[in-house]
Design an enzyme around this catalytic site. Structure first.
Site, PDB file in Angstrom:
ATOM      1  N   LYS A 187       0.851  -1.195   0.000  1.00  0.00           N
ATOM      2  CA  LYS A 187       0.000   0.000   0.000  1.00  0.00           C
ATOM      3  C   LYS A 187       0.880   1.235   0.000  1.00  0.00           C
ATOM      4  O   LYS A 187       1.996   1.212   0.523  1.00  0.00           O
ATOM      5  CB  LYS A 187      -0.876   0.027   1.258  1.00  0.00           C
ATOM      6  CG  LYS A 187      -2.124   0.856   1.094  1.00  0.00           C
ATOM      7  CD  LYS A 187      -3.171   0.055   0.349  1.00  0.00           C
ATOM      8  CE  LYS A 187      -4.499   0.711   0.256  1.00  0.00           C
ATOM      9  NZ  LYS A 187      -5.537  -0.267  -0.122  1.00  0.00           N
TER      10      LYS A 187
ATOM     11  N   GLY B 273     -18.920   3.422  -2.942  1.00  0.00           N
ATOM     12  CA  GLY B 273     -20.275   3.723  -2.487  1.00  0.00           C
ATOM     13  C   GLY B 273     -21.237   4.016  -3.629  1.00  0.00           C
ATOM     14  O   GLY B 273     -22.372   3.543  -3.646  1.00  0.00           O
TER      15      GLY B 273
HETATM   16  N1  GLU Z   1      -7.277   0.054  -3.340  1.00  0.00           N
HETATM   17  C1  GLU Z   1      -8.040  -1.126  -3.610  1.00  0.00           C
HETATM   18  C2  GLU Z   1      -8.099  -2.014  -2.387  1.00  0.00           C
HETATM   19  O1  GLU Z   1      -7.932  -1.592  -1.267  1.00  0.00           O
HETATM   20  C3  GLU Z   1      -7.578  -1.830  -4.858  1.00  0.00           C
HETATM   21  C4  GLU Z   1      -6.163  -2.306  -4.808  1.00  0.00           C
HETATM   22  C5  GLU Z   1      -5.661  -2.807  -6.159  1.00  0.00           C
HETATM   23  O2  GLU Z   1      -6.438  -2.860  -7.096  1.00  0.00           O
HETATM   24  O3  GLU Z   1      -4.481  -3.141  -6.214  1.00  0.00           O
HETATM   25  O4  GLU Z   1      -8.389  -3.173  -2.491  1.00  0.00           O
END
Ligand code: GLU
Length: 422
Positions: free
Chosen positions: A112, A229
């Site tokens: 992340k 949402g």
């Molecule tokens: N941000 C999204 C999640 O928390 C998607 C992450 C992604 O597609 O790599 O799952």
């Protein structure tokens, strides 16, 4: 601070993520060496991003990228732009990405990213410069075979396009697989836009089958009106037949017992910047929305909104967590005792990363699928993941979140053992 995130300051999200892991580890008697590795991120990068603002001054933004565990494949997970971003939030979200990819059984690890900034107060040009600055600093640990970001809170397909472009300029070759959630014209996938909410809808369909609930007679409230949402309002209505009676955003909520028209609410939000003021609806607060008499409750905003204070008052039969980390461990306990069926975040919202995975595969093949194919493959993944978690929950007599952890950590542990890490 907005109502949507009022609980976020109360608890450290990474401490929560570790406590959730510990609970599942104790339940299955997880090997202590495996447990120790899974409690910490493998790697994290902290950066300072100097960005020239429109007034000519240079501002320095703090940025992070956490690579939590890549035993099952390259790290995967979004980048958030948020004024309240902290390294512990990013660590928690990176851990949850690891479990998310494992629970839907896609060959990716967890990561992340985050930047402390307020995109609502920045111009388009400033946002572009910030996005490129992030890649200039963090790009060295990214790559289609290393770590693949995607959108998250307040980051968009346009931001993904700038980031992909910057990465390609630095490396000198075309590498659309370095980032997912891109616009279609630059290597995005059909079906990525609504994938998080669509995946969530499939899990609610499966939960309702298990619980014997007729969704065509059900009511639904949604907290948060961003990507997840908005599409939840549209798809829970069109795919499942739920009546959407309430939605909210950071400015407040709206309620109409006879049902809101989701498409019209989306248009109202686009025109005015908020759902508030939607004609014919009663104004409610985000707190009231969570405690409404509905069948399905969808937290789709930020972490820490369902706590021990409001969990006793929640009346929903099913909670579908499209947000990451909306429920604290204390609230989890209360909801479980009260028989509320919680579809935990890293299962409920795994549709986004699942279609990101499909996008990445298509980028690597340079061959693109039709929308129906993406939907069918997503349905299969989500339905299987739901069934795996439900059966672990019944087998170990635990709540769905602990069951999801059990499924996920066993998969990551198996990969770590086979690789000889533990
Ligand atoms: N941000 C999204 C999640 O928390 C998607 C992450 C992604 O597609 O790599 O799952």
């Amino acid at each position: 601070m907005s109502n949507c995130s009022s609980g976020a300051a109360q608890a450290n999200p990474f401490a929560i993520a570790q406590a959730q892991l510990d609970k599942a580890a104790a339940k299955i008697g997880l090997d202590p060496s495996v447990h120790a590795v899974l409690r910490e991120p493998m790697r994290e990068l902290h950066v300072s991003l100097p960005v020239r603002m429109d007034d000519g001054t240079v501002r320095v933004f703090k940025g992070f990228r956490v690579q939590y565990n890549d035993a099952r494949g390259p790290n995967k997970g979004g980048i958030r732009f948020h004024p309240d971003e902290t390294i512990d939030t990013v660590r928690a979200l990176a851990a949850w990405m690891t479990w998310k990819c494992a629970v839907v059984d896609i060959p990716l690890g967890g990561g992340k990213g985050g930047v402390v900034c307020n995109p609502k107060e920045m111009s388009e040009a400033e946002l572009e410069r910030l996005s490129r600055a992030y890649i200039d600093q963090v790009g060295r640990i990214l790559g289609p075979e290393k770590d693949i970001p995607a959108p998250d809170v307040y980051t968009t397909p346009q931001i993904m396009a700038w980031m992909m472009d910057e990465y390609c300029k630095i490396t000198g070759y075309h590498a659309p697989g370095v980032i997912t959630g891109k616009p279609l014209a630059v290597g995005g996938s059909e079906g990525r836009g609504d994938a998080t909410a669509r995946g969530g809808a499939y899990t609610v369909r499966e939960a309702a089958k298990h619980l014997g609930i007729d969704l065509t007679k059900s009511t639904c409230a949604i907290q948060g009106f961003g990507n997840a949402g908005q599409y939840a309002a549209l798809l829970f209505s069109s795919l499942l037949g739920c009546k959407i009676v309430a939605v909210s955003d950071t400015k407040g909520g709206i309620y109409d017992a006879s049902g809101l028209d989701p498409q019209k609410v989306v248009e109202h939000k686009q025109a005015t910047g908020s759902v508030v003021g939607f004609p014919g609806a009663r104004q409610i607060s985000n707190e009231e929305l969570l405690e409404l008499e509905v069948d399905v409750l969808v937290p789709a905003a930020l972490e820490g909104v369902i706590t021990e204070h409001n969990a006793p008052n929640i009346k929903a039969k099913i909670i579908c967590e499209l947000a990451n980390g909306p429920t604290t461990p204390e609230a989890d306990e209360i909801l479980y005792q009260r028989g509320v069926f919680v579809i935990p975040d890293f299962l409920a919202n795994a549709g986004g990363v699942t279609v990101s995975y499909f996008e990445w595969v298509q980028n690597l093949m340079n061959y693109y699928w039709e929308e129906e194919e993406v939907h069918a493959k997503l349905d299969k993944k989500m339905t299987k993941a739901f069934a795996d978690v439900l059966s672990a929950s019944l087998e170990h007599k635990v709540d769905m979140r602990t069951a999801a952890y059990i499924v996920a950590i066993q998969r990551v542990a198996e990969a770590m053992k086979l690789r000889g890490w533990v």
